[in-house]
Structures are given as C-alpha cells and as structure tokens.
Scaffold this active site. Structure first.
Site, PDB file in Angstrom:
ATOM      1  N   ASN A  36      -0.079  10.783   6.147  1.00 19.84           N
ATOM      2  CA  ASN A  36      -1.326  10.503   6.856  1.00 19.84           C
ATOM      3  C   ASN A  36      -2.261  11.694   7.016  1.00 19.84           C
ATOM      4  OD1 ASN A  36      -1.206   7.627   7.500  1.00 19.84           O
ATOM      5  ND2 ASN A  36       0.746   8.209   8.407  1.00 19.84           N
TER       6      ASN A  36
ATOM      7  N   SER B 141      -1.331  18.008   2.218  1.00 22.71           N
ATOM      8  CA  SER B 141      -0.019  17.987   1.556  1.00 22.71           C
ATOM      9  C   SER B 141      -0.101  18.560   0.147  1.00 22.71           C
ATOM     10  CB  SER B 141       0.526  16.573   1.525  1.00 22.71           C
ATOM     11  OG  SER B 141      -0.325  15.744   0.770  1.00 22.71           O
TER      12      SER B 141
ATOM     13  N   LYS C 240       3.736  -7.146   3.971  1.00 23.80           N
ATOM     14  CA  LYS C 240       3.543  -5.717   3.757  1.00 23.80           C
ATOM     15  C   LYS C 240       3.432  -5.035   5.112  1.00 23.80           C
ATOM     16  CE  LYS C 240       0.225  -3.260   3.215  1.00 23.80           C
ATOM     17  NZ  LYS C 240       0.066  -2.593   4.520  1.00 23.80           N
TER      18      LYS C 240
ATOM     19  N   THR D 206       0.887  -1.180   0.000  1.00 26.49           N
ATOM     20  CA  THR D 206       0.000   0.000   0.000  1.00 26.49           C
ATOM     21  C   THR D 206       0.920   1.224   0.000  1.00 26.49           C
ATOM     22  OG1 THR D 206      -0.203  -0.137   2.417  1.00 26.49           O
ATOM     23  CG2 THR D 206      -1.973  -1.106   1.108  1.00 26.49           C
TER      24      THR D 206
ATOM     25  N   GLU E 229       6.018   4.128   7.470  1.00 26.00           N
ATOM     26  CA  GLU E 229       5.561   5.329   6.761  1.00 26.00           C
ATOM     27  C   GLU E 229       6.438   6.538   7.099  1.00 26.00           C
ATOM     28  OE1 GLU E 229       0.875   4.702   5.656  1.00 26.00           O
ATOM     29  OE2 GLU E 229       1.372   5.575   7.588  1.00 26.00           O
TER      30      GLU E 229
ATOM     31  N   THR F  70       1.074  -8.681  13.646  1.00 26.66           N
ATOM     32  CA  THR F  70       0.846  -7.401  12.985  1.00 26.66           C
ATOM     33  C   THR F  70       1.130  -7.477  11.482  1.00 26.66           C
ATOM     34  OG1 THR F  70       1.884  -6.622  15.008  1.00 26.66           O
ATOM     35  CG2 THR F  70       1.263  -4.977  13.415  1.00 26.66           C
TER      36      THR F  70
END
Lengths: 410, 410
Positions: free
Chosen positions: A405, A410, A182, A156, A279, A193
C-alpha cells in the site's frame, strides 16, 4: 455434516444453467496478460438479491446494480477489475450503464437484467472503447466451464482466486449453490464487504432469498476485516435461476433452512478465504467470542479485537501478548463483566489459557510460541456471562501490507 | 500571537513552586540506564483536575488517581514507565496505592494528595521492592530544574521527550503553564489519550479548570491517533498551585479565556508532538476538515481519515491517492453532501487541489509529489456546507510501526 456436499473445484458454473468467462481486456494498466473482465450469465432470467456498501461514495456500478435489481430479476453480471469507477461523476454513472447495455446487446438480454460491478483504482474514468471490446471478448468466451476464469478476472491484489460450490438436497432434488469473491485490501465490515457473486439453480421466493442473504452477510462478510477501510464498491449478489427443478421454497420451513445453511456455508467459506488472503497476510487470524450477554456485544468485541493494529502486529510477531487483546476488548464499547473474561490462544487441537477473570496467568511460553507459529491462529475470548457468541476473521499486519500500500516506497 | 509567550526549554517546572525528578529505578527490564520513575511535586497543595481512559480495563493507577482526585486537591504525581500495572487484579490496585503511600511518606504529604500513573507492559505485577527504592531515589533527586528529567522518565517507545511551557498575562500578573506527555503506541482518541501532566501556578477555581480541561482534551488529545488502539492507562492531570499570585479566576471572563487559550496551546502542542512521534512515524499527518454542517460531523470525518490504514500507507508512500481519502470520508458515518467535497494536499505554503465536488481533478503530479515528500503533510477537506471545522493529528503507517510491534520478528 450430511446437510450438504462440498463439490470439488466447484464455482459459479456448478449450478445448472450458468455460463461464465474471464478475459484479459486491457483494463488493468501496464498489464497485458492478467484477466480483468468477468461475465456470469444464466440461461434463464433469475430471481436476484443483493447487499451493498454503506460508504456514501458508493461507486457508479453499485448505483446502477441497485437500480436494475429493483424488480428482483437479473440474468447476467458483468465485472471488471483494475478500475473501480468510483468518484467518477456523471460520466462514471453513464459508463456503468453502458457496461450493462453492451453486455445485454451481445447476449440478447434486457439491459435492466445485467448487474454491473467494478473494483480497482478510485477516481479514474473508464476508457469505454477498451471496455466495449473487452465485454465483447468476454461474451464470446462464455462457457459452462468458465467459472474459474471469471473468479480470476475479478482479482486485484488477491494472491489466489476464491471459489466454492456445494450441493444441498431440497425435498429429494439436488440443488447447487456456487460462489466467487474478491477481497484483499479496503476490507472492513460494513455491509456486504467486497465483491461476491453467488449462483444457484434453486427455485426460491425472491424475498425469502433476500432475507437469507442479508442475515448471513451480517454474520459472515460483515465480520471480516483486513484494514478497517470500507470500500466504495462492496457488493454481494445472488442469482437463482430455478433450473434445479425443486418445489419452490416459499416459507420458512425445513427446505428453506437447508438452503439457508448451504448459502451460509458458501458465504462463510468465501469470507474466510478473503481474510486469509488479506493484503500482506502471513496468517489467518480468527477471534471467537463466547458466552456473551448479547449477540450485539459479542460482535462488537470480536470486531474490536480483529481490527486492532497492535493485536495484528503481535500475531505477526508470534507474541502471546494477551494484554493487547484484553485492551481491545476493553475499548470495544460492549457491556460485560471485566472480572470474568478468560482468553485462550488456539491453533488446531492446541489450546492454551493466557488470561483468567480479566488478569494474566502464568502459562507455558513454549506452547504459546508453538501455537502462534502456525498459519492459522485463533483467540477465544470467554465472557462467562451469557449464551451468545460471535466470530470474526482477519489477518496479521505485516511488512508486506505496508509494502503493497505504499508502493512508491517499495 | 501576543496572547501568550512560549518559554524556551519550558517544562513542568517552569511554573512557580514545582519540583520534579526522573531517575532510573530498574523498572524497565533489561535496561539499566534509562529513566523510568518520575515525580512532580508542588510546594503547596494544588487544585487538580483530570480526564481518563474510557477503556473498561482502566489500569489500577487510573482507578487510584480518580479516587484521590475526588476532593479536587493533589500535591504530587508519581509515574513509572516499563510496566502499565493494568489487568493486574487486586494486587495491582494495592500496588498503585502503595506507590502513592511511599511517595507521600518520603515527601511528608498526604497519600490522598498523590496521583499515580503507569505506562508499559499490560498484565505484569509490579515488583514493589524495586519500586519502593526507585521512588525513594526519585524523591531525593527532586529539584526546580528536574522537569526535563521527569519528561524523559515517562517515555516508552517515544523517541523524544514531549515538553512545553508558556506564560500568559492574567490581569497584569504573569501566570505560567507547563506540560509534559508521552505517546507513541496504543494511541487513539477516546478521552484523554496517553499520559499528560500539566502544572500551573495559576490561581483558578477547580471546577472551571476541570471544565476547561475536558473541553480542550476533546479538541486536542482526543483528535490524535497513531494506531486506533485506546490504552488502558490514559490520563491527563492538571495541577494548579495558585503561587503566581493572580486574582483568582472564578468566572468565564477575559482572564478565564486567556488561561483557557494558554492551556489549549499547551495541550495542542503536546498532541502534535505525540502524533509526530507516533510509533514508526516518518511524517506528521494533519487532517483539516472545513465548512462542515456540524462540529460533530467535522470530527467524525477528520478521525475517519486520520485512522485509515490505506491513507496512512499512502502518506508513507508519498502517493497522492485522494481516492483513499474520499473513501474514508465516505465511511465516516457523518452527514454531508457528497457532491460538494473538495480535497487539497498541503505542506507549508504549498497547496494543491486534487478533488473537487466529490470527484477527481487533473493535477500537477510533480507538485503533489513535492508536497508529499515533506516531513509534515496536511490534507484539507472542504465540505462547503457549513461553518464548522475540526483538526486531527496522526502519522504515516510504516515498516517501522510493524517492526516495533512485532518485535520477535525483527
């Protein structure tokens, strides 16, 4: 070191008898090129084990996979990215079942032998017309070289695919273990997780494999955090098709130990890849807690430090702020002697002690700065009060994490 | 609403018999103008109660204050910002005691009647020569109008001072309660988070006041989070000098209830000021959990959502991403019925339901956008399964939070 061999460009297709594919099926909105549906299929029905999210809003595919894996047998996994199929009600549950059914139909398998996984946006129902076509496309693209494509199709916000394979010698027979995962956001230790799929051609007792998986996940995936958020879709599934032809691993003996170490290596390597590609991450950050009274407390301390936003921003800022580290040790709720704790900052062979016996030291600021300027930074916390240790993996907290996020800004 | 009166520009000097000061004493490095030492002094010895950080690395001033408050009596508080005097070993402890001693000497008090608090960098010893002079300067600046200066002198990365005072009628006698606090970073619920000092001229039993403080802190300060990091220096102290002349509050009666409600208002108002001024915050974010089976679970859920980095960045991004909210509800470890949960986004009188019975709703995106564009945003989570509620306060996670805490990069 000779316990097993790492296979160059290895992936879920490295073990015998596994085909895979990854295709662009139009699930990811506004994106017509990225792959978003993956298949992994074994030539034979495989013994299977899984661990899953503890989030009460476990997604529909998690529910379905838990149901279908009950008999300990799977033969395929179908995964989509771009839509998590979580909090999608009864339709979501039926859609996840249909994903398994379409896959089974196209591959001549039993629906109950297909695991389903999804990752992406929460709360949006799947478009099953699009999904049906995508699965058919994925099924027609299956090959023994498709492992890398499959690993790409489950990404993702990951910036790179996460794949690995090793070979371990079981009683003279080469056995292979391959894995893909991932990670990226909504990553926080609490049971298996993230998404992770492991294939192996080992012939091994299902219960024994399940025990190994649970134990190892606790020391690896459950010690990774990116942002402290436990996802609704976490799942780790292992398929063992027995095609290596080794004598069956049935007891906790030397052969089990070799398989265990190999599986450990694969899951640890994937965990570190996830932490490093968190991220917005600019650095891989590792916390090593040494010489703690209990393993449980060592884990509590490691997790507390790896999760601290203040520590994570200090690592981003390349600031040797051990005060933030010791504060996170202090609020971890672990039991320990505060007056014994030493803290080191490390990168590669460089190491510097910044605190001793719970208080600061005068240290070489230039060297500290150099250590912190590296892409891989480690904090070593020596409790000097026992023999247990724990490691946690994470990353720094950066402008890019906020940007990714808070995308409307942005 | 008529239970008490909010006093315009009220602060810790609003109650009778309290003087205060805030001066620049040169404690904050590289800063020759900002105030960094505060004093609060009562004309009479006061009954006192406190709550403190649960961090095992409780700073030296916390240890000393706990020691000195044991007899239930204090007459002054000395506070510095710029240096936390935490993880500073035996010298740190002796320095904190000396801060009390210097204050006592200059004001003709008993050393044991002076509470000490510090906030700032961890792990650096105080320069006691500078500190001595600073306290003398603060002592000579004391006045009945010094409350605002004192509130300013305890600020670190706070962008505004946090002060309030109210008046409550106790049996026909006006009783005043004033407070000041600092917050900003390393803010996370776990006992009396942050520094908070409350003065009152109420005549009240010490044990009863302590009970009230503990209960209220649990519902207010302990429900605030900025970054999930529990500080080493958290402290909330109340001084009651009895100078209002009310009949002593000795029992849990109507008068106690009035005092309790007043103290609640003061502590809640300071908590909200802290959340709103969290490091880098652009919005005050409130989470209201309604109709939960138990109060404990309501608090768990509210805290889980208020702490989620993904929810916080969504609030910054003005993105109605209820999926992140429900995921945080799901991993809160609370017990509840997942199929009953409704979620609303609110600001002022505007409100929109975005999820119902644990799944998404089609909602007016334009209205959601307008709600989220406000400076004060609220998530209401209706569990529809009981009568207990809880509120938590926090803020969004912004580029500026990262900038403030990774300052070498900025």
């Amino acid at each position: 070191m000779d316990k097993f061999k790492i296979i160059d460009k290895g992936n879920v297709c490295t073990p015998k008898g596994f085909r895979a594919s990854g295709v662009n099926g139009g699930i990811k909105k506004n994106n017509t090129t990225k792959k978003d549906v993956a298949l992994i299929v074994s030539d034979k029905p495989s013994r299977a084990a899984g661990t899953y999210t503890l989030n009460r809003y476990a997604a529909a595919p998690v529910t379905v996979t838990k149901e279908y894996i009950k008999d300990g047998i799977l033969q395929a996994v179908v995964v989509n990215s771009g839509n998590a199929n979580a909090c999608t009600g009864e339709k979501g549950y039926l859609d996840a079942k249909q994903m398994a059914a379409i896959t089974a139909q196209n591959l001549n398998l039993k629906e109950q032998d297909v695991a389903v996984a999804s990752t992406g946006v929460i709360g949006v129902n799947l478009d099953m017309e699009v999904m049906g076509k995508a699965i058919i496309k994925a099924a027609s693209s299956l090959s023994y070289e498709g492992g890398h494509d499959a690993a790409e199709a489950i990404m993702t916000t990951d910036t790179c695919s996460k794949e690995i394979a090793i070979e371990v010698d079981i009683n003279g027979t080469p056995v292979k273990i391959g894995g893909m995962a991932k990670g990226s956001g909504m990553i926080h230790p609490n049971m298996a997780t993230m998404l992770c799929f492991v294939t192996t051609d080992a012939f091994i007792d299902q219960k024994l494999m399940h025990t190994a998986l649970k134990e190892i996940i606790d020391d690896t995936f459950n010690m990774v955090t990116v942002d402290g958020d436990t996802s609704t879709n976490d799942m780790a599934v292992v398929l063992a098709n027995g095609m290596a032809g080794n004598k069956e691993i049935r007891d906790i003996d030397d052969n089990y130990k070799k398989f265990y170490d190999g599986l450990y290596y694969v899951l640890e390597a994937l965990s570190i890849m996830i932490a490093k590609d968190g991220e917005g991450a600019s650095k891989l950050f590792t916390v090593n807690v040494l010489n703690c009274t209990t393993k449980k407390d060592a884990k509590k301390i490691a997790k507390s430090v790896i999760q601290s936003s203040l520590v994570k921003t200090a690592i981003f800022g390349e600031d040797a702020n051990w005060g933030r580290i010791i504060a996170a040790v202090g609020y971890s709720e672990a039991q320990f002697d505060e007056t014994k704790v030493d803290i080191y900052l490390k990168s590669g062979s460089m190491s510097i002690k910044v605190a001793e016996n719970g208080a600061g030291l005068v240290f070489d600021e230039v060297m500290a700065k150099e250590i912190l300027s590296k892409r891989q930074v480690e904090a070593v916390i020596d409790m000097k009060d026992g023999t247990n240790s724990a490691t946690a993996w994470g990353c720094d907290l950066t402008y890019d994490y906020v940007k990714i996020n808070a995308d409307y800004r942005s």
